[in-house]
Design an enzyme around this catalytic site. Structure first.
Site, PDB file in Angstrom:
ATOM      1  N   ASP A 123     -32.130 -11.940 -23.885  1.00 48.62           N
ATOM      2  CA  ASP A 123     -32.400 -13.318 -23.455  1.00 48.62           C
ATOM      3  C   ASP A 123     -31.441 -13.694 -22.330  1.00 48.62           C
ATOM      4  O   ASP A 123     -30.642 -14.612 -22.446  1.00 48.62           O
ATOM      5  CB  ASP A 123     -32.255 -14.280 -24.637  1.00 48.62           C
ATOM      6  N   GLU A 124     -31.537 -12.961 -21.227  1.00 43.54           N
ATOM      7  CA  GLU A 124     -30.653 -13.200 -20.088  1.00 43.54           C
ATOM      8  C   GLU A 124     -31.433 -12.951 -18.796  1.00 43.54           C
ATOM      9  O   GLU A 124     -31.982 -13.871 -18.230  1.00 43.54           O
ATOM     10  CB  GLU A 124     -29.404 -12.315 -20.187  1.00 43.54           C
TER      11      GLU A 124
ATOM     12  N   ASP B 189     -23.011  -8.458 -10.371  1.00 44.43           N
ATOM     13  CA  ASP B 189     -23.749  -7.214 -10.545  1.00 44.43           C
ATOM     14  C   ASP B 189     -24.463  -6.841  -9.245  1.00 44.43           C
ATOM     15  O   ASP B 189     -24.450  -5.690  -8.814  1.00 44.43           O
ATOM     16  CB  ASP B 189     -24.784  -7.347 -11.671  1.00 44.43           C
TER      17      ASP B 189
ATOM     18  N   GLU C  20     -24.883  -0.966 -19.559  1.00 44.24           N
ATOM     19  CA  GLU C  20     -23.955  -2.061 -19.260  1.00 44.24           C
ATOM     20  C   GLU C  20     -22.512  -1.649 -19.533  1.00 44.24           C
ATOM     21  O   GLU C  20     -21.598  -2.013 -18.795  1.00 44.24           O
ATOM     22  CB  GLU C  20     -24.314  -3.269 -20.139  1.00 44.24           C
TER      23      GLU C  20
HETATM   24  C1  RAM Z   1     -23.033 -10.692 -18.577  1.00 45.94           C
HETATM   25  C2  RAM Z   1     -24.074 -10.278 -17.613  1.00 45.94           C
HETATM   26  C3  RAM Z   1     -23.568  -9.717 -16.312  1.00 45.94           C
HETATM   27  C4  RAM Z   1     -22.166 -10.081 -15.999  1.00 45.94           C
HETATM   28  C5  RAM Z   1     -21.711 -11.329 -16.667  1.00 45.94           C
HETATM   29  C6  RAM Z   1     -20.295 -11.694 -16.367  1.00 45.94           C
HETATM   30  O1  RAM Z   1     -23.596 -11.593 -19.481  1.00 45.94           O
HETATM   31  O2  RAM Z   1     -24.939  -9.372 -18.228  1.00 45.94           O
HETATM   32  O3  RAM Z   1     -23.709  -8.345 -16.249  1.00 45.94           O
HETATM   33  O4  RAM Z   1     -22.079 -10.205 -14.621  1.00 45.94           O
HETATM   34  O5  RAM Z   1     -21.890 -11.278 -18.028  1.00 45.94           O
END
Ligand code: RAM
Length: 903
Positions: A485-486, A493, A756
């Protein structure tokens, strides 16, 4: 004359370079082939020269523009312009008319005294340039405002004369999918895409004359919530931009007799609901074929029971022609295998973590309702794992039509997307037939420009994963991740990955569009929000907000695009001014920062191995870097005052850095790889302190047994710093490392995209914290830039960007026996491949016409260099520019070259 004599003369003539044809291809307007809606007042033209000859350079060009395909009705001619420019050449004729199509041709002169024939005609069509060009009015369904069902809107019209052209312009609040006489309009998805809607809303244009009939016709559209009013952002907000979905559509039909008709949204349209009951980006779609309104966009469909729509007077001055490539369907994946998990669930594996959806063909009636859930991974036990999706349901529900229906029914979502490799199937009666399932990848239709290959399968898989990270996350905006949910345009990024992105795909228009949203959502203070389009508040952070300077500069380097620098310059400057305003005594050490996000940090860190870098040290480095890039841009744009003012500022920023963060002996207050990497990459240290800083960096890497410890901000530059300062072998060791933390560790764990976290899956196959554990997050894929630029050695110069004069500087090493890259530049294919056979190094190069290259040839003492079997010194097309210890720099013109270097 005898036939064979003619042939011999023809062959002889063509073997003389100057008689061979010089042809032009790949004509583009605003980097697009025959685009349908351009709203730039001075569109830019590009073409490529094709010639088999070496050292082919354009010396002049002539462009002519007319308003008819046969070249008649001349609008403008450039005349013969003495110039080598063949990319981004601006139209500078009379004012261009709204909605009108223009045709253009070019011919060129070259350095061999030849003139090419006129090229084929290419064309472009202007968009609707002024608000008053829109006859359409915004409409929204009368009775479904706030309803979850996805409304259908339609109208009927008649065509009674032969058609010359028909263009439909469409946009929506929400998402739209248009249909004409039962056929889908266009092959684009999730339109109109995502921008800072209130300030900038893109419309698309489609040529649809082939879908029109003489007589009655009907046009309609289905609307979805999308980013406009659907659930979006990890706080799960709704209605971020407005409460109602609505449609704006204008069809302009031009007839052969010169007359025209406009069919536009207005009060005569009608609305209803159909088979798509709910559709949310995060949560998925529910399609109920029992509620389908079959034939709803055919002219004969009876819509008398449909409601009359409401019109709205929304402003039209935020409307813009689409400048980036739309989202289209790309690769399809058949189901690889059906798994029955330990929990007894039926799960299909598509073999690739991708972004898109699954198309299902139901034969007979195998289910009352099918629920498809999406996941990126299976857990340690082999069960379907969705905890890392957080609140995103990522479920599609397909309900077949009438019972006993033996026809094949096809289900496919419209207004959602999922990041997945695995799909769980529920509701199916009996064993699932996997041949009924196909996964489809959807992403922005950026042309594929780059490829990198090597002799190492793991490195090749890393490159594959980097490409798929881009393909999944470049979905109209550069998202951080595509599954939970983002799915937001995280600025950090995007900047980290931008240079790699520009190798793999043509991202000039993609970024040009998104950078306009960066500027649009930049705050009056100059601060750049965390995500663009901004839907989560007004925070800003070093390394994230620097997107405002870094991406414009990278786009300039990769494509030679000066316009992006000119357009973004005020935004670049505002960001630097923001930092200057925050700084005291030239030191920026205030406020919140993400720092070196997701750096190496072992659990229960008794030995203090965590690679924590002071966040303000990082901020100061990016303050300097952004200021440097602003100076670079000012230099390109000829802004002399700014060059002087910001150069003075940059000196002070670096002095403040030394004062605050560097001991007299050159130790940084944070002894991390990221700290030394940023200080060296951004030139924060005087020359006297550089070598010791590199030594400390290398020592640090050795202390971690040749593992990296960098997070988002250090990672892109780490190997570059090492190779720039003479430690290529250490850079290679990091690249080849396959235990955690490293690039190849996820590859060894079976990743098909970039993760990630360095340890999304831990060595014992358990997962990192589900709250933030995406398996498709491109940031660490930034190593791709080093693979292209240093291993294969394809690079560009700021002084002559866009690979007009390239640098080819390959670096064999790392135990690789071969490596290379191909890159479709604005001029054509640039390519560098090397291989090692016994004691010989072979380099095969391709340099496109109208460009040149400085080529670095490794030259061991006493080694012999030949080109296509001739000693280098005897090849008259090659000029040796420089000879250094261990290398020869040769200046090459266009052509193919084959070097052999024997040691
Ligand atoms: C996370 C995101 C992203 C990052 C930020 C700070 O929620 O997925 O990759 O840039 O945080």
């Amino acid at each position: 004359m005898q036939r064979h004599t003619c042939l011999a003369i023809a062959l002889l003539v063509c073997s003389l370079p100057s008689f061979c044809q010089l042809t032009l291809r790949h004509l583009q307007t605003e980097n697009l082939a025959n685009p349908l809606c351009i709203d730039s007042k001075s569109p830019r033209f590009s073409w490529q020269l094709q010639s088999p000859d070496r050292n082919e350079m354009q010396t002049a060009y002539e462009i002519r523009v007319s308003s008819r395909p046969d070249g008649k009705d001349r609008v403008w001619t450039s005349g013969k312009v003495d110039s080598a420019a063949s990319v981004h050449v601006e139209y500078s004729g009379p004012e261009l008319q709204s909605g009108k199509r223009y045709f253009w041709q070019v011919r060129v002169w070259d350095n061999k005294g030849r003139v090419s024939p006129w090229s084929e005609h290419a064309w472009w069509q202007m968009g609707l340039l002024r608000p008053q060009d829109w006859k359409a009015r915004w409409i929204r369904p009368a009775d479904t405002a706030g309803d979850a069902a996805n409304p259908l809107l339609r109208t009927r019209f008649t065509v009674s004369r032969p058609i010359a052209s028909a263009t439909v312009y469409i946009t929506a609040h929400g998402l739209y999918e248009a249909t004409l006489n039962g056929q889908r309009v266009g092959d684009t998805y999730l339109t109109p895409g995502w921008t800072s809607y209130n300030k900038r809303l893109q419309y698309q244009a489609y040529e649809i004359s082939g879908l029109l009939h003489n007589g009655p016709n009907a046009i309609g559209a289905m609307l979805g919530n999308g980013w406009y009013r659907g659930v979006i952002g990890f706080t799960n907000n709704r209605n971020v931009y407005g409460h109602d979905v609505s449609l704006l559509l204008q069809l302009v039909i031009r007839y052969k007799d010169g007359r025209s008709d406009t069919i536009a949204t207005g009060p005569d349209w009608r609305s209803s609901t159909g088979e798509v009951r709910t559709a949310e980006i995060y949560n998925g779609e529910r399609i109920d074929h029992r509620l389908a309104k079959s034939g709803w966009s055919l002219p004969e469909y009876d819509d008398s029971h449909w409601a009359i729509v409401q019109t709205e007077d929304f402003p039209l001055n935020n409307l813009l022609a689409t400048i980036n490539e739309p989202i289209r369907k790309h690769e399809t994946f058949p189901a690889l295998r059906l798994i029955t998990t330990p929990k007894g669930e039926q799960v299909i594996d598509f073999g690739q973590n991708l972004v898109g959806w699954v198309v299902v063909r139901l034969k007979g009636h195998p289910a009352d309702s099918i629920l498809l859930s999406h996941a990126e991974v299976l857990d340690k036990a082999g069960n379907f794992y969705t905890d890392n999706l957080r609140a995103a349901k990522a479920e599609d529900t397909y309900i077949p039509g009438g019972q006993g229906n033996s026809d094949t029914e096809v289900f496919e979502p419209h207004f959602t997307f999922h990041g997945f490799r695995y799909v769980r199937v529920e509701g199916w009666k009996g064993p699932v037939d996997i041949s009924d399932f196909t996964a489809v990848a959807l992403y922005s239709d950026m042309p594929k420009t780059g490829s990198f290959t090597s002799s190492d399968p793991l490195i090749n898989q890393l490159q594959h994963n980097i490409q798929w990270g881009q393909q999944g996350n470049f979905l109209d905006v550069p998202t951080d991740c595509p599954q939970r949910d983002e799915r937001l345009g995280w600025t950090g990024d995007a900047q980290v990955f931008s240079r790699t992105a520009a190798f793999n795909r043509g991202v000039e228009n993609f970024f040009a569009k998104w950078l306009k949203d960066v500027a649009a959502d930049q705050l009056p203070s100059g601060a750049v929000p965390f995500v663009i389009p901004n839907i989560i508040g007004n925070g800003t952070s070093a390394g994230w907000a620097d997107v405002a300077t870094i991406i414009p500069w990278n786009v300039y380097l990769a494509y030679g695009d000066e316009r992006v620098l000119r357009d973004q310059y005020p935004s670049m400057k505002a960001w630097v001014e923001y930092m200057r305003g925050q700084a005291k005594d030239d030191l920026w050490n205030t406020g919140f920062h993400f720092g070196d996000w997701l750096f190496y940090r072992p659990f229960d860190d008794n030995d203090g191995r965590s690679a924590v870098t002071d966040k303000y040290l990082i901020a100061q480095c990016f303050y300097a870097h952004s200021t440097q890039l602003l100076i670079n841009a000012a230099d390109v744009l000829g802004k002399k005052d700014d060059i002087a003012a910001y150069s003075a500022l940059l000196g002070k920023i670096k002095t403040a850095f030394l004062r605050e963060y560097v001991t007299p002996s050159g130790r940084l207050v944070s002894g991390t790889q990221t700290a030394y990497t940023l200080a060296l990459e951004f030139d924060m240290l005087p020359e006297t302190l550089r070598n010791q800083a590199v030594d400390r960096l290398v020592k640090n890497i050795q202390d971690y047994n040749y593992h990296l410890t960098t997070g988002f901000l250090g990672t892109p530059y780490l190997c570059h710093v090492l190779s720039d300062f003479g430690y290529i072998s250490v850079a290679y060791r990091l690249l080849m490392q396959d235990t955690y933390p490293s690039w190849l560790y996820p590859v060894k764990m079976g990743a098909t995209t970039i993760w990630e976290r360095w340890d999304g899956v831990k060595p014992d196959s358990t997962f990192q914290t589900p709250g933030m554990n995406s398996f498709n997050h491109y940031a660490y894929g930034a190593i791709g830039d080093w693979m292209y630029r240093v291993i294969a050695g394809l690079d560009t110069y700021a002084a002559d960007p866009g690979y007009h004069h390239s640098r080819i500087d390959p670096h064999p090493g790392g135990g690789l026996t071969e490596a290379g890259a191909d890159l479709q530049t604005g001029y054509g294919l640039l390519s560098s491949h090397w291989r090692i056979a016994a004691d010989t190094l072979c380099m095969d190069l391709v340099i496109p016409a109208n460009t040149s290259s400085s080529v670095y040839i490794p030259a061991p003492d006493g080694g012999l260099i030949t080109e296509s079997n001739h000693p280098l010194a005897t090849v008259h097309e090659i000029t040796v520019e420089n000879v250094g210890r261990g290398f020869v720099v040769a200046r090459l013109g266009s052509g193919e070259y084959h070097f052999r270097i024997s040691r």
